[in-house]
Design an enzyme around this catalytic site. Structure first.
Site, PDB file in Angstrom:
ATOM      1  N   HIS A  47      -8.959  11.070  -0.050  1.00  0.00           N
ATOM      2  CA  HIS A  47      -8.130   9.553  -0.035  1.00  0.00           C
ATOM      3  C   HIS A  47      -6.274   9.631   0.852  1.00  0.00           C
ATOM      4  O   HIS A  47      -6.150   8.917   0.951  1.00  0.00           O
ATOM      5  CB  HIS A  47      -7.775   9.534  -1.756  1.00  0.00           C
ATOM      6  CG  HIS A  47      -7.256   8.583  -1.845  1.00  0.00           C
ATOM      7  ND1 HIS A  47      -5.696   7.768  -2.499  1.00  0.00           N
ATOM      8  CD2 HIS A  47      -8.022   6.532  -1.238  1.00  0.00           C
ATOM      9  CE1 HIS A  47      -5.965   6.164  -1.833  1.00  0.00           C
ATOM     10  NE2 HIS A  47      -6.917   5.490  -1.660  1.00  0.00           N
TER      11      HIS A  47
ATOM     12  N   HIS B 122       0.266  -1.516   0.437  1.00  0.00           N
ATOM     13  CA  HIS B 122       0.259  -0.375   0.051  1.00  0.00           C
ATOM     14  C   HIS B 122       0.641   0.725  -0.037  1.00  0.00           C
ATOM     15  O   HIS B 122       0.463   2.834  -0.273  1.00  0.00           O
ATOM     16  CB  HIS B 122      -1.140  -0.142   0.884  1.00  0.00           C
ATOM     17  CG  HIS B 122      -2.253   0.473   0.997  1.00  0.00           C
ATOM     18  ND1 HIS B 122      -2.392   1.544   1.787  1.00  0.00           N
ATOM     19  CD2 HIS B 122      -3.094   0.562  -0.005  1.00  0.00           C
ATOM     20  CE1 HIS B 122      -3.718   2.495   1.253  1.00  0.00           C
ATOM     21  NE2 HIS B 122      -4.368   1.654   0.673  1.00  0.00           N
TER      22      HIS B 122
END
Length: 616
Positions: A502, A271
């Site tokens: 985000h 990630h």
């Protein structure tokens, strides 16, 4: 069965087959979904077939069509739902619902049959309920769609892409991304990916892109023409079919190589989002929150830290040369070595040859593994705890200083707050100095910022923005206790109230929210997979995923605290106040607010494009 709290009511059916502890099941899509997932994109990105990757000379339209997900990521399911709703919009019908159907969330027609949790008390008097699905218009058979679909907004004017160097004396080097659809002043001082890769920042020789999700054709087009054939390495976490398709995307580009991150623990992801940029003039690091896909760079709130341009050290410099007071060079090298990858060895050597002494932030990373003894505080939230213990001082205050956390995804946190959130994680976030027993740490409130349904509905993207916010009903129903912590996304000061976040940020604020004891921007969402969890009576730390963030501490800037900058835009020069991306204090959910949940219908009101949300 019916579950209800002040933040929403969901209608759930009882099931004899309960979800296993490590995964839930999407009944609508008949695929396993990991309990702790951190992002919203399919493992591959937004292109699947080889035709999706444009040739090096082709013009890349925005945004391309996402692939069909091939695995078990809840993020990929949410992304697919967003794309399906954009391609097949359902218009809002202004019909008053009857009392018996108002607020029901289940329909057999669309496949929403969700099982109750072991943690919830079953009510045998409840029955499975039905709610008619909005009808979709039948589409005639036609040729397969183009790999590129129509843009969601008009082509941006050239001024949107105009690049100007940030002030050389910029103190924090923390920036928000440019957003399409906001007033121009709110993009003055913000950065787009084309700005970051601009020749104004350096004459690029080679680069590395670490990320979760890639659209390789689009990414290559963001490099200036003179840099598009420079060697580029992609660090990813794909396996099997999705890895093959990622490699297939890169076939037209002979200058691209790959490095696969090892993911040895179930449900972990790669990630981390980072760029390493090697120039003729030196070297630069960018740590960010955006995936390498177009959807992440236009109508979402994102953030990044842009390092100074690091010069090359003189020949013969000792290995300890070029270190910063924050230990950034050592920590970056340790993070890269954690990949155990020969492909990254040349980059560790290059970093050793450069002077990183101007760095004033601390690196906070996560890498997969189970850690014991002295290694426990190398990664995850124990790494953050160690830094806060060693480099901050207790705050002498009669009132506790609140913790604020803001994120775009929520994992499975346990049956109640004592299992992780209000236990080990809150202990980390409230640490200030040795011992952490200052008055300001007692019973510190925790404000968690996560978009509500109404935030998403009124956003620039409308309901499809919810594809980037993959909180699932299966997870939510097991932790209704969490929703009392939640606060709305409001960002009037940065002009981004309607650009869904985000970005992920954590901070410790003064009781009046005018000062910060510290600030962190990171790729890590609110999940144990990202931050790690203690095991075996707190003698072992288990981390599933790769994550990376930067920690701003006042002591590194010769300050006692950071003053909060109320209106950071337009950015006209350096400021000693910190530009928090959203408004403080956060606004608690109202009685009618619900957290955005991606895999239930939202049909009570239209979004900004006149549509409703019906997951397929």
């Amino acid at each position: 069965m019916s579950q209800e709290s002040q933040h929403g009511k969901w209608t759930l059916s009882s099931s004899d087959d309960e979800d296993p502890p490590q995964q839930t099941v999407s009944k609508a899509l008949n695929r396993p979904i990991p309990a702790s997932t951190d992002d919203h994109h399919s493992p591959l990105g937004v292109q699947q077939e080889s035709t999706s990757s444009s040739s090096p000379d082709a013009k890349t339209e925005w945004p391309p069509e996402p692939p069909k997900p091939d695995g078990g990521s809840v993020g990929s399911e949410a992304r697919q739902a967003a794309h399906y709703n954009q391609q097949n919009p359902v218009k809002f019908e202004n019909k008053a619902p009857s009392a018996s159907t108002k607020r029901k969330r289940e329909t057999e027609d669309s496949g929403w049959a969700l099982s109750s949790s072991d943690d919830e008390a079953a009510d045998s008097s409840d029955r499975k309920r039905k709610q008619p699905s909005p009808k979709r218009t039948k589409v005639e058979d036609r040729r397969p769609p183009s790999p590129h679909r129509e843009p969601d907004y008009k082509e941006e004017p050239e001024e949107f892409y105009e690049t100007s160097l940030p002030p050389s004396d910029e103190i924090f080097r923390f920036y928000l991304n440019k957003v399409s659809g906001v007033e121009k002043k709110y993009n003055t001082g913000a950065l787009h990916i084309r700005d970051i890769l601009s020749p104004l920042f350096g004459t690029l020789k080679e680069s590395v892109q670490f990320n979760y999700c890639f659209d390789i054709g689009w990414m290559v087009q963001q490099y200036p023409p003179e840099f598009r054939d420079k060697p580029l390495m992609i660090v990813h976490g794909e396996k099997r079919e999705s890895k093959a398709r990622l490699i297939q995307q890169a076939q037209p580009y002979g200058h691209i190589r790959f490095c696969q991150a090892k993911l040895d623990i179930a449900f972990g992801t790669h990630h981390t989002k980072m760029m390493l940029l090697w120039y003729e003039e030196g070297f630069r690091v960018v740590i960010l929150t955006s995936n390498m896909i177009p959807h992440d760079w236009y109508q979402k709130t994102q953030g990044l830290w842009l390092s100074p341009l690091y010069p090359r050290l003189p020949e013969g410099s000792p290995s300890s040369a070029g270190e910063s007071p924050t230990g950034f060079k050592r920590d970056l090298l340790d993070y890269l070595r954690s990949y155990r990858s020969p492909e990254l060895e040349e980059w560790t050597q290059r970093i050793q040859e450069h002077d990183l002494s101007d760095t004033r932030i601390y690196l906070v990373g996560s890498t997969p593994g189970r850690y014991l003894g002295a290694d426990m505080d190398r990664w995850g939230h124990l790494r953050l705890r160690k830094l806060l213990s060693e480099h901050t001082r207790p705050v002498q205050s009669e009132e506790p200083w609140p913790v604020v956390g803001q994120f775009s995804s929520i994992g499975s946190l346990g049956a109640d707050e004592t299992k992780w959130l209000a236990a080990e994680f809150q202990q980390t976030l409230t640490t200030l100095g040795k011992g952490g027993k200052a008055l300001g740490s007692r019973n510190a409130p925790m404000h968690l910022v996560y978009p509500s349904v109404d935030n998403v509905r009124t956003s620039l993207e409308g309901y499809p923005a919810g594809g980037s916010l993959p909180y699932s009903i299966q997870t939510a129903q097991r932790q209704l206790w969490l929703h009392s912590y939640l606060h709305r996304w409001i960002a009037k000061g940065t002009g981004r109230s309607h650009a869904m976040p985000h970005i992920k940020t954590f901070m410790r604020a003064s009781p009046d929210f005018t000062e910060l004891a510290w600030f962190l921007i990171t790729s890590a969402n609110l999940s144990k997979a990202a931050w790690g969890a203690l095991e075996k009576n707190s003698t072992q730390m288990m981390v599933r995923s790769y994550e990376l963030g930067v920690l701003f501490l006042p002591s590194a800037f010769n300050m006692k605290t950071f003053r909060v900058q109320k209106n950071p835009f337009p950015a006209t020069g350096p400021s000693t106040s910190f530009p928090v991306p959203f408004d403080l204090p956060p606004q608690r959910y109202g009685s009618n607010d619900q957290p955005w949940i991606w895999n239930i219908p939202h049909t009570q009101a239209p979004d900004t494009h006149g549509n409703v949300w019906v997951p397929s």
